[in-house]
Scaffold this active site. Structure first.
Site: not given
Ligand code: NDP
Ligand code: OXD
Length: 306
Positions: A221, A269
């Site tokens: 983001r 995006h």
């Molecule tokens: P997940 O919820 O599966 O994974 C999030 C990861 O971040 C986990 O490993 C979590 O740790 C870690 N995390 C969260 N908070 C912290 C913190 N404070 N310190 C350290 N690690 C942290 O999310 P996804 O992988 O599915 O997606 C990630 C992001 O990608 C989405 O939230 C979205 O914003 C973005 N996205 C972007 C897209 C694009 O087209 N650009 C498309 C889809 C998504 P733990 O495993 O230990 O809980």
């Molecule tokens: C999502 C994205 O969160 O598109 O799925 O960024």
């Protein structure tokens, strides 16, 4: 069962038509043209108006229309409301391809050559030999990227919140772990969810811990990055390049300095876009779960915000 689609900034005609075909016996309406808000128990949301939530007394489940849930203000939902999101293997594969492609582009100096092409300038240079990738976030998408990068010969480290086992990936946790990881990273990928803890995490302090030859790839983001700190780091040669797919304001303002920056590659995006059929199947699946009183799929932890 009454479903409300509250997705703003997008044409929802196709989505509405396909949802109605997939769930013929369910009442599905679109915000704001909803006849009986008091009956709605399931909302499909993306950037829904904040004033809407207090008008839904029967609400039980909110499904994000994407992988991230940051477009839903969780603080406005009663505590009994469950929140689910999209988790999709194709989305993860698309993200992994995007990240691999852009790590390679940074390694092979593509941005420099695109600029030189415009100047009709012929100046070959060896590709960088750097191989260390650091991933902030090791969830559905971070893991898929790590797997793809490892299988392409990169050395991968990742930073997450809870301890976990990972094959061929060196894991780091908490602030100390992050500080230990950053000085060895050549390409830093941001795949964190947007939460209170992660907003503005990529600031001048974090960037100053990376080697000066490092590149940043933000696909999570825009709000993860302090924009002026990133520009300062690039302009003072304390960061080599950045690839950005997400922005604080989308679409990116026409006069934003990112557009013309010689060290920034940007995309609109589009790193990983959800496939409508897959999204509809997941939403339909969760509506069925709610109807049958069974456990929902892809629930988030509301206390953590992801
Ligand atoms: P997940 O919820 O599966 O994974 C999030 C990861 O971040 C986990 O490993 C979590 O740790 C870690 N995390 C969260 N908070 C912290 C913190 N404070 N310190 C350290 N690690 C942290 O999310 P996804 O992988 O599915 O997606 C990630 C992001 O990608 C989405 O939230 C979205 O914003 C973005 N996205 C972007 C897209 C694009 O087209 N650009 C498309 C889809 C998504 P733990 O495993 O230990 O809980
Ligand atoms: C999502 C994205 O969160 O598109 O799925 O960024």
């Amino acid at each position: 069962m009454s479903v409300l689609v509250a997705i703003t900034g997008r044409d929802n005609k196709k989505l509405m038509a396909q949802l109605k075909i997939r769930l013929p016996n369910v009442c599905i309406e679109e915000w704001p043209d909803c006849q009986s808000l008091d009956k709605v128990d399931f909302v499909l949301a993306w950037k829904a108006p904040q004033t809407m939530w207090s008008q839904l007394p029967n609400l039980k489940v909110v499904s994000s229309f994407g992988a991230g849930v940051d477009s839903i203000d969780l603080a406005l939902l009663p505590s009994n409301v469950e929140v689910v999101r999209i988790v999709d293997t194709q989305l993860a594969e698309d993200m992994a391809e995007y990240v691999l492609a852009h790590v390679l582009a940074q390694k092979l100096r593509f941005k420099e050559y695109f600029i030189k092409q415009n100047q009709q300038s012929w100046q070959p240079k060896r590709a960088y030999s750097y191989k260390n990738v650091g991933i902030l976030g090791f969830g559905e998408l971070g893991k898929a990227c790590a797997k793809k990068l490892v299988s392409n010969g990169f050395l991968v480290s990742a930073w997450a919140q809870r301890e976990k086992k990972a094959v061929n990936v060196e894991m780091f946790y908490a602030k100390q772990g992050l500080n230990k990881m950053l000085p060895n990273i050549d390409y830093l990928i941001c795949l964190l969810p947007l939460t209170q803890e992660t907003t503005g995490i990529i600031d001048r302090t974090l960037l100053s811990k990376l080697p000066v030859h490092a590149g940043l790839i933000n696909v999570a983001r825009g709000e993860h990055v302090i924009e002026q700190d990133l520009l300062d780091a690039l302009n003072t040669d304390s960061l080599r390049v950045a690839t950005l797919d997400v922005f604080e304001q989308e679409p990116l303002a026409i006069d934003h300095p990112y557009w013309q920056h010689p060290k920034i590659t940007l995309t609109p995006h589009c790193a990983a876009l959800s496939d409508l059929r897959s999204v509809i199947e997941q939403i339909a699946g969760n509506i069925e779960c709610l109807r049958q009183g069974s456990k929902l799929n892809n629930l988030i932890d509301r206390t953590k915000g992801y």
